[in-house]
Write an enzyme that holds these catalytic residues in place. Sequence first.
Site, mmCIF file in Angstrom:
data_model
loop_
_atom_site.group_PDB
_atom_site.id
_atom_site.type_symbol
_atom_site.label_atom_id
_atom_site.label_comp_id
_atom_site.label_asym_id
_atom_site.label_seq_id
_atom_site.Cartn_x
_atom_site.Cartn_y
_atom_site.Cartn_z
ATOM 1 N N ASP A 168 0.824 -1.216 0.000
ATOM 2 C CA ASP A 168 0.000 0.000 0.000
ATOM 3 C C ASP A 168 0.855 1.263 0.000
ATOM 4 O O ASP A 168 0.611 2.181 -0.795
ATOM 5 C CB ASP A 168 -1.008 -0.009 1.163
ATOM 6 N N LYS A 190 1.344 -5.915 -4.368
ATOM 7 C CA LYS A 190 2.130 -6.970 -3.726
ATOM 8 C C LYS A 190 2.010 -6.896 -2.226
ATOM 9 O O LYS A 190 2.003 -5.799 -1.674
ATOM 10 C CB LYS A 190 3.609 -6.783 -4.090
ATOM 11 N N THR A 191 1.921 -7.947 -1.539
ATOM 12 C CA THR A 191 2.203 -8.123 -0.120
ATOM 13 C C THR A 191 1.604 -9.425 0.395
ATOM 14 O O THR A 191 0.438 -9.714 0.151
ATOM 15 C CB THR A 191 1.716 -6.971 0.780
ATOM 16 N N ILE A 192 2.428 -10.171 1.089
ATOM 17 C CA ILE A 192 1.926 -11.411 1.697
ATOM 18 C C ILE A 192 0.906 -11.094 2.781
ATOM 19 O O ILE A 192 0.101 -11.936 3.140
ATOM 20 C CB ILE A 192 3.052 -12.269 2.327
ATOM 21 N N LYS A 229 0.586 -33.875 23.977
ATOM 22 C CA LYS A 229 1.191 -33.319 25.188
ATOM 23 C C LYS A 229 1.588 -31.844 25.111
ATOM 24 O O LYS A 229 2.014 -31.290 26.114
ATOM 25 C CB LYS A 229 2.371 -34.167 25.641
ATOM 26 N N MET A 246 3.504 -13.867 10.797
ATOM 27 C CA MET A 246 3.768 -12.576 10.197
ATOM 28 C C MET A 246 2.467 -11.997 9.647
ATOM 29 O O MET A 246 1.472 -12.700 9.516
ATOM 30 C CB MET A 246 4.767 -12.777 9.067
ATOM 31 N N GLY A 247 2.530 -10.739 9.252
ATOM 32 C CA GLY A 247 1.345 -10.133 8.648
ATOM 33 C C GLY A 247 1.156 -8.679 9.030
ATOM 34 O O GLY A 247 0.115 -8.101 8.787
ATOM 35 N N GLU A 277 1.011 -11.314 14.335
ATOM 36 C CA GLU A 277 2.143 -10.589 14.921
ATOM 37 C C GLU A 277 1.774 -9.177 15.355
ATOM 38 O O GLU A 277 2.426 -8.596 16.212
ATOM 39 C CB GLU A 277 3.358 -10.565 13.980
ATOM 40 N N ARG A 310 7.825 -16.033 2.765
ATOM 41 C CA ARG A 310 7.858 -14.841 1.908
ATOM 42 C C ARG A 310 8.530 -15.087 0.572
ATOM 43 O O ARG A 310 8.301 -14.342 -0.392
ATOM 44 C CB ARG A 310 8.614 -13.705 2.617
#
Lengths: 554, 554
Positions: A177, A204-206, A244, A252-253, A313, A429
């Site tokens: 952005d 673009k961006t994960i 157990k 991430m994010g 995150e 990424r």
Amino acid sequence: MLNKSPLQIARQSYLPKMPVALLGHVALREGKSTESVADQAEIKRLFPNTYGMPFLSFEPAKKGDIPVHTEKPIRVGVILSGGQAPGGHNVICGLFDALKKLNPDNQLYGFLGGPSGLVDHKYKLLTDQIIDEYRNTGGFDIIGSGRTKLEQPEQFDSGIEICHELGISAIVIIGGDDSNTNACVLAEYYRQKDCGIQVIGCPKTIDGDLKNEMIETSFGFDTACKTYSELIGNIQRDANSAKKYWHFIRLMGRSASHIALECALQSQPNVCIISEEVQANNMTLNDVVSEICKVIVARAEKGLNFGTILIPEGLIEFIPAMKSLIQELNDLLANNDEFVALEGDDIKREYVKSALSDEARELYRSLPRPIAKQLTMDRDPHGNVQVSLIETEKLLIEMIRKRLAKMTAEGTYHGKFATQNHFFGYEGRCAIPSNFDADYTYSLGQTAAGLIAAGKTGYMAVVRNLTAPAAEWKAGGCPITMMMNIERRNGKAKPVIQKALVDLNGRPFTYLKQNRELWANSDTSYIYPGPIQYYGPSEVCNQPTRTLKLEHEK
Amino acid sequence: MLNKSPLQIARQSYLPKMPVALLGHVALREGKSTESVADQAEIKRLFPNTYGMPFLSFEPAKKGDIPVHTEKPIRVGVILSGGQAPGGHNVICGLFDALKKLNPDNQLYGFLGGPSGLVDHKYKLLTDQIIDEYRNTGGFDIIGSGRTKLEQPEQFDSGIEICHELGISAIVIIGGDDSNTNACVLAEYYRQKDCGIQVIGCPKTIDGDLKNEMIETSFGFDTACKTYSELIGNIQRDANSAKKYWHFIRLMGRSASHIALECALQSQPNVCIISEEVQANNMTLNDVVSEICKVIVARAEKGLNFGTILIPEGLIEFIPAMKSLIQELNDLLANNDEFVALEGDDIKREYVKSALSDEARELYRSLPRPIAKQLTMDRDPHGNVQVSLIETEKLLIEMIRKRLAKMTAEGTYHGKFATQNHFFGYEGRCAIPSNFDADYTYSLGQTAAGLIAAGKTGYMAVVRNLTAPAAEWKAGGCPITMMMNIERRNGKAKPVIQKALVDLNGRPFTYLKQNRELWANSDTSYIYPGPIQYYGPSEVCNQPTRTLKLEHEK
């Protein structure tokens, strides 16, 4: 000596699927003129030359259409901006191939190391040979990326210089952005200066936070989420086998919780925290701890002392009290030589406590020691806490451990609480792009070339209808101004692209909300997505994200 | 509500590839009688009934052969023992299918939660429907696993009770070296008691340390290493794109460094520590730090302030001085109420320092504070340091940071040192088994069934020639006594299966040694393996590990 893995070699020859509209001769259709999503008057004032442009669609050229073409050979520059996202190389490959198809003499330059390559005149000519090396690969290493912000007129002018020197008449900026906001400012500046340089953006961006009415998803989100979900699924199978451990998994994010949400939809963990919901409900850290403890206690009563918890995150920033504490610490400790000179952890801690407000002090005291220390130690060059470095998963583990110990003493909890913690980010990424991302990004690159050939500037390349087969995708261009509004950033009102947080009324979150009690309490509702498949049955290797599917459901 | 991912659904119908010898009627060929790898007299004395048995091979039955068969319906029990490894479910599926093929009335019981299921009489009958749910899946959740050691006669007798009650005449134990050692003891005990219960072992462990002349690899190693290598490759692509981080990656694998080595062969990182080499060269922690710093400094001189470093989780135990320090701490702090009563980190630290030997104190002082503290705090129920919890990657980062700071001050290092740390283990233990592991384990299960039908006990199922296509694999049985020697464990001489550490003269390590300087220093020699593929070109989806290939190279 080996150079490549078998999959690397096999993927080199993958041919990305494309929308029919981009295959042959392409015509451009103009829609109606557009308005920005908010603050129209102000955005229009700031972008007099690129405001209000129409939405554009590419369609197969019909008889009588003049197909999109370039009269003379052109030269184009491309920039990778910000954090890596799978598919970046394919944007460049799609752009390259489309330019060469328009005219074999067209040339593509890559600016090196991100936007600074434009400013500092670092570049390389991209050849067939280079491009072929990077087809369908992860990473941004073809030309490198960087986080320099293009915001100053001197930077823009330096860009003009190198473009004129190289004969470049268009720049494609592949970014999130902020980078696309900057692309828009640059487009406006260049149009205003009439310097003959177009600017086109690519989403673009994960993190998935660059999306809106026009952008269905940013590229890389698909591959990154699938990679994290593979790992989460594997961990869940382990949890359910060993029975157990509680696994705390931070994802991430950045601020938005899109990645955590998508991973939850893919893997159905016992708990998934959504920061936007925490904020909407004005929850404290203790509230979050309580919510998680409820699930742990309920499962313990059924003898299920294991589970998985996803943590975005950005969580910390969405907890109002934590935000205030961090702000107070930033004010207190920035350039505070007195604090730096103090010796000994305990003395530093007392110093901090004495300087905080009552509310902040209370919270600070309640935090596990290592986390409290981290808040006062690891600071960025401006003296600010680096929120992304805070190991929220460990913070939660420690607070939950304390709470459960209390409940054990009170006789309200009888389980065993053993934990493992994980943080996934760098693992996804630069993954090899999924078929979806490979196809999507290649089409984005082709679309960017079309917009350039059509002489457009201030547009973002968009490819839509993404839950349909690739052949039916719709390619076009959206004026970047259309996505903008005015926000306060560092105390100043600025025109920026609205960042998309998780919509608490949207279908993806609603699906989570409707199912999470079941996922929390049932013996296991875990789904095991497994690794991304590039071959095999189409339902295995050609699916978009669950988020996209739910958002597109009728 | 979703229940399964598309890949889960698709994998249900995968048909594991099998050795030709197991497809039709099968005959058993006996080899020569065997000897244990060492301590023959002592092993023979301890295993009078199961020592010296011949190696067995299955072959397609020829005219005149009596094929392996069961006269009457039999009932078999199966146990999953120890840590999860991809393919465990397929051992059970192969065993089930082969038993049903021998006689549709044969039955398979699963003992629940590991060996304790046998002792505590927890079990379930495995049906077609259950088995079909678990074909080609990761995890051990079909019947659960556990770490109870089968060592006591009372346990063995309790097992006889439930087997006789259920009519079970054979038990298959799927486990690592210790579990197979126990299987051997159990086989001997049952033979001696003449109770009519056979015991067959299967070689499981992602750690790769159960291998020898007869066992080419343990199952799960392939899938786990490929999963970790996928992540390492992705991180390397990120490192090479962002060019700003050194990634320290600790890998599961207990003492042995097989996993780190295999991952290095698959991904070609800048540094891969091999614990066995550290020990052989009698290196200190400072020596390890020096080795890594050498690479970091050399790369910095070329402007490459990024890279990847693989660290086997067992490293600490292979550094003689660290081992001594840990031993001293264990002796000092086990059940030390005086220490527990001390208040304050600094006071505890002084207490420890005053009690250590000079050498140990020096090392303890040199450790980063949080690690030193960890060594005195996190202890197992016996008061011992839990070595596997030590975050060796962070220990190294801190020590290297300090060293580099010193070098910067001296003017011998001019780079930037920013780091990320990772630990991979749980991400791979329950991955969906690779085709290799799915095939290998299914064949192991089939082989175990054959050994049972042939009336054998004290054998491990083996499948060999694993670098050839599955059709050419050789199935058979190896007397477990053959793999045994006498070792001191907890102060007692015990017969155990020799654990395989990395062979410093073997081809896999030699390959690393020959290439690592290049991998360390070249701009990038990184390989990006990508995620495990189950479909697609055979060279992509049907490869064994690099370790196996190198070990089999002529």
